[in-house]
Design a protein around this motif. Structure first.
Motif, PDB file in Angstrom:
ATOM      1  N   ARG A  27      -4.732   1.303   3.637  1.00 60.77           N
ATOM      2  CA  ARG A  27      -3.525   1.650   4.406  1.00 60.77           C
ATOM      3  C   ARG A  27      -3.858   2.168   5.809  1.00 60.77           C
ATOM      4  N   ASN A  28      -5.101   2.640   5.989  1.00 59.23           N
ATOM      5  CA  ASN A  28      -5.496   3.141   7.312  1.00 59.23           C
ATOM      6  C   ASN A  28      -5.511   2.047   8.371  1.00 59.23           C
ATOM      7  N   THR A  29      -5.731   0.811   7.946  1.00 57.21           N
ATOM      8  CA  THR A  29      -5.847  -0.276   8.932  1.00 57.21           C
ATOM      9  C   THR A  29      -4.825  -1.395   8.749  1.00 57.21           C
ATOM     10  N   PRO A  76      -0.499  -2.251  29.095  1.00 59.97           N
ATOM     11  CA  PRO A  76      -1.632  -1.680  28.378  1.00 59.97           C
ATOM     12  C   PRO A  76      -1.877  -2.412  27.059  1.00 59.97           C
ATOM     13  N   HIS A  77      -3.043  -2.191  26.492  1.00 60.19           N
ATOM     14  CA  HIS A  77      -3.311  -2.711  25.146  1.00 60.19           C
ATOM     15  C   HIS A  77      -2.288  -2.134  24.183  1.00 60.19           C
ATOM     16  N   GLN A  78      -1.821  -2.979  23.273  1.00 59.89           N
ATOM     17  CA  GLN A  78      -0.710  -2.595  22.388  1.00 59.89           C
ATOM     18  C   GLN A  78      -1.257  -2.150  21.029  1.00 59.89           C
ATOM     19  N   VAL A  83      -1.793  -1.667   8.233  1.00 60.33           N
ATOM     20  CA  VAL A  83      -0.450  -1.562   8.826  1.00 60.33           C
ATOM     21  C   VAL A  83      -0.468  -1.806  10.342  1.00 60.33           C
ATOM     22  N   LEU A  84      -1.671  -1.866  10.910  1.00 61.51           N
ATOM     23  CA  LEU A  84      -1.774  -1.835  12.375  1.00 61.51           C
ATOM     24  C   LEU A  84      -1.757  -3.210  13.047  1.00 61.51           C
ATOM     25  N   PHE A  85      -2.269  -4.216  12.342  1.00 60.81           N
ATOM     26  CA  PHE A  85      -2.620  -5.456  13.035  1.00 60.81           C
ATOM     27  C   PHE A  85      -1.665  -6.612  12.771  1.00 60.81           C
ATOM     28  N   ARG A 141       3.710   7.361  13.598  1.00 62.13           N
ATOM     29  CA  ARG A 141       2.290   7.497  13.980  1.00 62.13           C
ATOM     30  C   ARG A 141       1.817   6.386  14.902  1.00 62.13           C
ATOM     31  N   THR A 142       2.549   5.223  14.907  1.00 63.72           N
ATOM     32  CA  THR A 142       2.052   4.088  15.713  1.00 63.72           C
ATOM     33  C   THR A 142       3.110   3.468  16.633  1.00 63.72           C
ATOM     34  N   GLY A 143       4.367   3.545  16.253  1.00 62.58           N
ATOM     35  CA  GLY A 143       5.421   2.842  17.007  1.00 62.58           C
ATOM     36  C   GLY A 143       5.657   1.424  16.519  1.00 62.58           C
ATOM     37  N   ILE A 187       1.789   3.476  20.235  1.00 62.44           N
ATOM     38  CA  ILE A 187       2.693   3.977  21.282  1.00 62.44           C
ATOM     39  C   ILE A 187       2.255   5.367  21.744  1.00 62.44           C
ATOM     40  N   ARG A 188       1.640   6.156  20.850  1.00 62.44           N
ATOM     41  CA  ARG A 188       1.223   7.509  21.258  1.00 62.44           C
ATOM     42  C   ARG A 188       0.079   7.433  22.276  1.00 62.44           C
ATOM     43  N   ILE A 189      -0.816   6.466  22.106  1.00 65.18           N
ATOM     44  CA  ILE A 189      -1.899   6.277  23.085  1.00 65.18           C
ATOM     45  C   ILE A 189      -1.289   5.915  24.449  1.00 65.18           C
ATOM     46  N   ILE A 190      -0.335   5.001  24.421  1.00 65.48           N
ATOM     47  CA  ILE A 190       0.270   4.522  25.663  1.00 65.48           C
ATOM     48  C   ILE A 190       1.034   5.648  26.358  1.00 65.48           C
ATOM     49  N   THR A 250      -7.085  -2.149  28.950  1.00 67.83           N
ATOM     50  CA  THR A 250      -7.277  -2.354  27.524  1.00 67.83           C
ATOM     51  C   THR A 250      -8.518  -1.649  26.989  1.00 67.83           C
ATOM     52  N   PHE A 251      -8.602  -1.616  25.663  1.00 64.10           N
ATOM     53  CA  PHE A 251      -9.684  -0.913  24.986  1.00 64.10           C
ATOM     54  C   PHE A 251      -9.864  -1.527  23.596  1.00 64.10           C
ATOM     55  N   GLY A 252     -11.110  -1.669  23.148  1.00 70.26           N
ATOM     56  CA  GLY A 252     -11.292  -2.230  21.804  1.00 70.26           C
ATOM     57  C   GLY A 252     -12.692  -2.048  21.260  1.00 70.26           C
ATOM     58  N   GLY A 302     -10.006   5.996  12.948  1.00 71.43           N
ATOM     59  CA  GLY A 302      -8.807   5.982  13.785  1.00 71.43           C
ATOM     60  C   GLY A 302      -8.771   7.098  14.810  1.00 71.43           C
ATOM     61  N   LYS A 303      -9.112   8.309  14.358  1.00 67.82           N
ATOM     62  CA  LYS A 303      -8.988   9.466  15.264  1.00 67.82           C
ATOM     63  C   LYS A 303      -9.939   9.346  16.456  1.00 67.82           C
ATOM     64  N   GLU A 304     -11.202   8.991  16.158  1.00 68.93           N
ATOM     65  CA  GLU A 304     -12.201   8.844  17.224  1.00 68.93           C
ATOM     66  C   GLU A 304     -11.784   7.723  18.192  1.00 68.93           C
ATOM     67  N   VAL A 363       0.852  -1.208   0.000  1.00 71.15           N
ATOM     68  CA  VAL A 363       0.000   0.000   0.000  1.00 71.15           C
ATOM     69  C   VAL A 363       0.880   1.247   0.000  1.00 71.15           C
ATOM     70  N   ASP A 364       0.240   2.411  -0.216  1.00 72.64           N
ATOM     71  CA  ASP A 364       0.979   3.681  -0.257  1.00 72.64           C
ATOM     72  C   ASP A 364       1.276   4.124   1.188  1.00 72.64           C
ATOM     73  N   THR A 365       2.368   3.614   1.721  1.00 72.97           N
ATOM     74  CA  THR A 365       2.747   3.945   3.097  1.00 72.97           C
ATOM     75  C   THR A 365       4.270   3.984   3.192  1.00 72.97           C
ATOM     76  N   SER A 366       4.776   4.255   4.388  1.00 74.87           N
ATOM     77  CA  SER A 366       6.236   4.269   4.565  1.00 74.87           C
ATOM     78  C   SER A 366       6.565   3.814   5.978  1.00 74.87           C
ATOM     79  N   ASP A 367       7.756   3.278   6.111  1.00 79.73           N
ATOM     80  CA  ASP A 367       8.229   2.885   7.445  1.00 79.73           C
ATOM     81  C   ASP A 367       8.199   4.103   8.372  1.00 79.73           C
ATOM     82  N   ALA A 368       8.596   5.269   7.832  1.00 82.63           N
ATOM     83  CA  ALA A 368       8.654   6.489   8.657  1.00 82.63           C
ATOM     84  C   ALA A 368       7.255   6.846   9.181  1.00 82.63           C
ATOM     85  N   TRP A 369       6.230   6.757   8.301  1.00 83.11           N
ATOM     86  CA  TRP A 369       4.871   7.109   8.741  1.00 83.11           C
ATOM     87  C   TRP A 369       4.390   6.123   9.810  1.00 83.11           C
ATOM     88  N   ILE A 370       4.530   4.835   9.531  1.00 86.70           N
ATOM     89  CA  ILE A 370       4.005   3.830  10.479  1.00 86.70           C
ATOM     90  C   ILE A 370       4.727   3.950  11.823  1.00 86.70           C
TER      91      ILE A 370
HETATM   92  O1  UT7 Z   1      -7.350  -1.986  18.999  1.00 85.59           O
HETATM   93  C1  UT7 Z   1      -8.345  -1.057  19.289  1.00 85.59           C
HETATM   94  C2  UT7 Z   1      -7.780   0.221  19.540  1.00 85.59           C
HETATM   95  N1  UT7 Z   1      -7.259   0.814  18.324  1.00 85.59           N
HETATM   96  C3  UT7 Z   1      -6.722   1.972  18.425  1.00 85.59           C
HETATM   97  O2  UT7 Z   1      -6.649   2.472  19.514  1.00 85.59           O
HETATM   98  C4  UT7 Z   1      -6.237   2.696  17.180  1.00 85.59           C
HETATM   99  C5  UT7 Z   1      -6.435   4.164  17.400  1.00 85.59           C
HETATM  100  N2  UT7 Z   1      -6.037   5.021  16.281  1.00 85.59           N
HETATM  101  C6  UT7 Z   1      -4.760   5.179  15.903  1.00 85.59           C
HETATM  102  O3  UT7 Z   1      -3.874   4.530  16.390  1.00 85.59           O
HETATM  103  C7  UT7 Z   1      -4.462   6.278  14.898  1.00 85.59           C
HETATM  104  O4  UT7 Z   1      -5.591   7.071  14.705  1.00 85.59           O
HETATM  105  C8  UT7 Z   1      -3.999   5.714  13.522  1.00 85.59           C
HETATM  106  C9  UT7 Z   1      -2.608   5.139  13.640  1.00 85.59           C
HETATM  107  C10 UT7 Z   1      -4.939   4.665  13.022  1.00 85.59           C
HETATM  108  C11 UT7 Z   1      -3.933   6.847  12.519  1.00 85.59           C
HETATM  109  O5  UT7 Z   1      -3.077   7.883  12.986  1.00 85.59           O
HETATM  110  P1  UT7 Z   1      -3.544   9.409  12.886  1.00 85.59           P
HETATM  111  O6  UT7 Z   1      -2.445  10.228  13.356  1.00 85.59           O
HETATM  112  O7  UT7 Z   1      -4.863   9.514  13.600  1.00 85.59           O
HETATM  113  O8  UT7 Z   1      -3.694   9.601  11.332  1.00 85.59           O
HETATM  114  P2  UT7 Z   1      -4.990   9.992  10.488  1.00 85.59           P
HETATM  115  O9  UT7 Z   1      -5.965   8.861  10.433  1.00 85.59           O
HETATM  116  O10 UT7 Z   1      -5.495  11.318  10.958  1.00 85.59           O
HETATM  117  O11 UT7 Z   1      -4.339  10.216   9.084  1.00 85.59           O
HETATM  118  C12 UT7 Z   1      -3.411  11.285   8.852  1.00 85.59           C
HETATM  119  C13 UT7 Z   1      -2.951  11.182   7.424  1.00 85.59           C
HETATM  120  C14 UT7 Z   1      -4.100  11.065   6.427  1.00 85.59           C
HETATM  121  O12 UT7 Z   1      -3.724  11.755   5.259  1.00 85.59           O
HETATM  122  P3  UT7 Z   1      -4.344  13.215   4.958  1.00 85.59           P
HETATM  123  O13 UT7 Z   1      -5.819  13.007   4.905  1.00 85.59           O
HETATM  124  O14 UT7 Z   1      -3.916  14.072   6.114  1.00 85.59           O
HETATM  125  O15 UT7 Z   1      -3.719  13.582   3.666  1.00 85.59           O
HETATM  126  C15 UT7 Z   1      -4.141   9.577   6.130  1.00 85.59           C
HETATM  127  O16 UT7 Z   1      -4.675   9.303   4.845  1.00 85.59           O
HETATM  128  O17 UT7 Z   1      -2.164   9.994   7.272  1.00 85.59           O
HETATM  129  C16 UT7 Z   1      -2.683   9.218   6.195  1.00 85.59           C
HETATM  130  N3  UT7 Z   1      -2.450   7.822   6.465  1.00 85.59           N
HETATM  131  C17 UT7 Z   1      -1.334   7.189   6.106  1.00 85.59           C
HETATM  132  N4  UT7 Z   1      -0.231   7.608   5.472  1.00 85.59           N
HETATM  133  C18 UT7 Z   1       0.755   6.712   5.274  1.00 85.59           C
HETATM  134  C19 UT7 Z   1      -3.265   6.949   7.110  1.00 85.59           C
HETATM  135  N5  UT7 Z   1      -2.689   5.744   7.163  1.00 85.59           N
HETATM  136  C20 UT7 Z   1      -1.488   5.877   6.544  1.00 85.59           C
HETATM  137  C21 UT7 Z   1      -0.443   4.978   6.293  1.00 85.59           C
HETATM  138  N6  UT7 Z   1       0.660   5.440   5.650  1.00 85.59           N
HETATM  139  N7  UT7 Z   1      -0.486   3.686   6.665  1.00 85.59           N
END
Ligand code: UT7
Length: 336
Positions: A162-164, A262-264, A166-168, A47-49, A267-270, A322-324, A228-230, A37-44
């Motif tokens: 790519r929003n999901t 904590p639930h994993q 990369v996380l699981f 934004r997540t750890g 890293i920013r949540i933790i 934990t939270f889910g 994700g944000k909510e 998917v359109d992502t990068s190691d730096a972003w993941i």
């Molecule tokens: O297990 C249950 C509990 N789960 C959680 O607690 C997960 C909670 N949520 C999160 O961890 C974060 O919200 C995420 C990691 C899922 C997302 O991080 P974020 O800082 O909230 O990013 P975002 O969703 O606001 O997206 C920011 C930008 C967007 O681009 P634009 O619209 O600003 O241009 C996304 O499209 O990052 C983009 N984006 C990505 N870019 C590169 C989203 N996913 C990716 C990605 N790679 N994988």
């Protein structure tokens, strides 16, 4: 914040006498995801750890991972399969709708005398299951209970989202609980849910609401959807209130806790949670960099690793939180 019900402790104690965990061999790195998917190691990473996660082989099911984790826990607990009275298994990625994955695990372990069922509480499933097990032990119904958190979320992920995706990751963790005469064990548990927010983190299809049809399959309704944000915001406030409630009920201060698990998910949540609870990160166990979010397995795997790495010793207090999806959230304090 939630309204907190009065807590009524039971007179018998359930102790965790063994833990175990298992993750599949296959490592999927962030760099490999860049090709999917359109992502990068730096972003993941930023934004997540998360750096990498484990992915089950095509013939490796939730029950297989669960049974491997369970065997480790049973070995540490010195409990034989025929001594297990009950298997409670938390998962949202069961081998089959029915039989319950707990029944598949029973077959794999040869735990012939056990009653078995699954619990669906997403990432909170392991703590929900611990509490169910504790209730059965404390009410004298059963003496020895196997609790497993196991998920194979790679089979629920939309690998083009790519929003999901990369996380699981996949994995399993287990604990053997047993009635013991001494008072050490699970000393307090808190569980809460809010179905009003069910749609912010869910798999909408595959059940009777949106059954698997050719049309629904094309729309990928059977894969994970997340706001994700909510979810991020609610995860912090819910885990904070759950942790504080458990401390209050146990009559403990946060400084009394030796290790926080904590639930994993992120890293920013933790880090925000640790800051709000005023605990140094050295006391917080982290493995999401290696495994990502393994749902019901996450706290269970972390508990087992922390236990085996000597992060706490007999008599120490351990706080799990934990939270889910559901939404569900929970906390538990164990005196080891
Ligand atoms: O297990 C249950 C509990 N789960 C959680 O607690 C997960 C909670 N949520 C999160 O961890 C974060 O919200 C995420 C990691 C899922 C997302 O991080 P974020 O800082 O909230 O990013 P975002 O969703 O606001 O997206 C920011 C930008 C967007 O681009 P634009 O619209 O600003 O241009 C996304 O499209 O990052 C983009 N984006 C990505 N870019 C590169 C989203 N996913 C990716 C990605 N790679 N994988």
């Amino acid at each position: 914040m939630v309204n907190l019900p009065p807590y009524s402790p039971l007179s018998r104690t359930a102790s965790i006498i063994g833990t175990g965990s298992y993750v599949p061999q296959r490592i999927l790195t962030n760099t490999e995801l860049e090709k999917i998917v359109d992502t990068s190691d730096a972003w993941i990473t930023s934004r997540t750890g998360i750096k990498e996660r484990r992915i089950a082989a095509s013939d490796e099911f939730t029950s297989h991972m669960a049974a491997k984790a369970a065997r480790e826990a049973m070995e540490q607990a010195r409990v034989q399969a025929n001594e297990i009275d009950l298997i409670v298994l938390a998962t949202v990625s069961p081998d089959t709708f029915f039989p319950a994955t707990a029944c598949h695990v029973q077959r794999l372990l040869g735990a012939k005398h056990a009653a078995c069922f699954d619990i669906s509480a997403a990432c909170s499933g392991f703590l929900y299951s611990l509490e169910v097990a504790r209730q059965f032990i404390c009410t004298s119904t059963y003496d020895t209970v196997l609790v497993v958190g196991a998920d194979r979320l790679s089979s629920l992920v939309n690998w083009s989202d790519r929003n999901t995706c990369v996380l699981f990751g996949d994995g399993a963790g287990a604990a053997v609980l047993q009635y013991r005469k001494e008072s050490r064990g699970i000393i307090t548990t808190f569980m809460r849910s809010n179905g009003d927010y069910g749609n912010i983190l869910c798999t909408p299809g595959g059940g009777c609401a949106l059954p698997v049809t050719p049309e629904n399959f094309v729309k990928r309704f059977n894969t994970i959807r997340m706001n994700g944000k909510e979810t991020f915001k609610l995860a912090i406030t819910s885990m904070q209130s759950a942790a504080l409630y458990a401390l209050q009920q146990a009559g403990l201060a946060i400084s009394d806790i030796e290790c926080i698990i904590p639930h994993q998910a992120n890293i920013r949540i933790i880090e925000v949670l640790a800051d709000r609870l005023k605990v140094p990160m050295e006391k917080v166990y982290i493995n999401l960099d290696r495994f990502g979010n393994t749902s019901a397995a996450a706290v269970a795997i972390a508990l087992d690793e922390a236990n085996r790495n000597g992060r706490f010793k007999a008599g120490d207090y351990v706080l799990m939180v934990t939270f889910g999806g559901g939404l569900t959230w929970a906390s538990s304090i164990v005196q080891w």
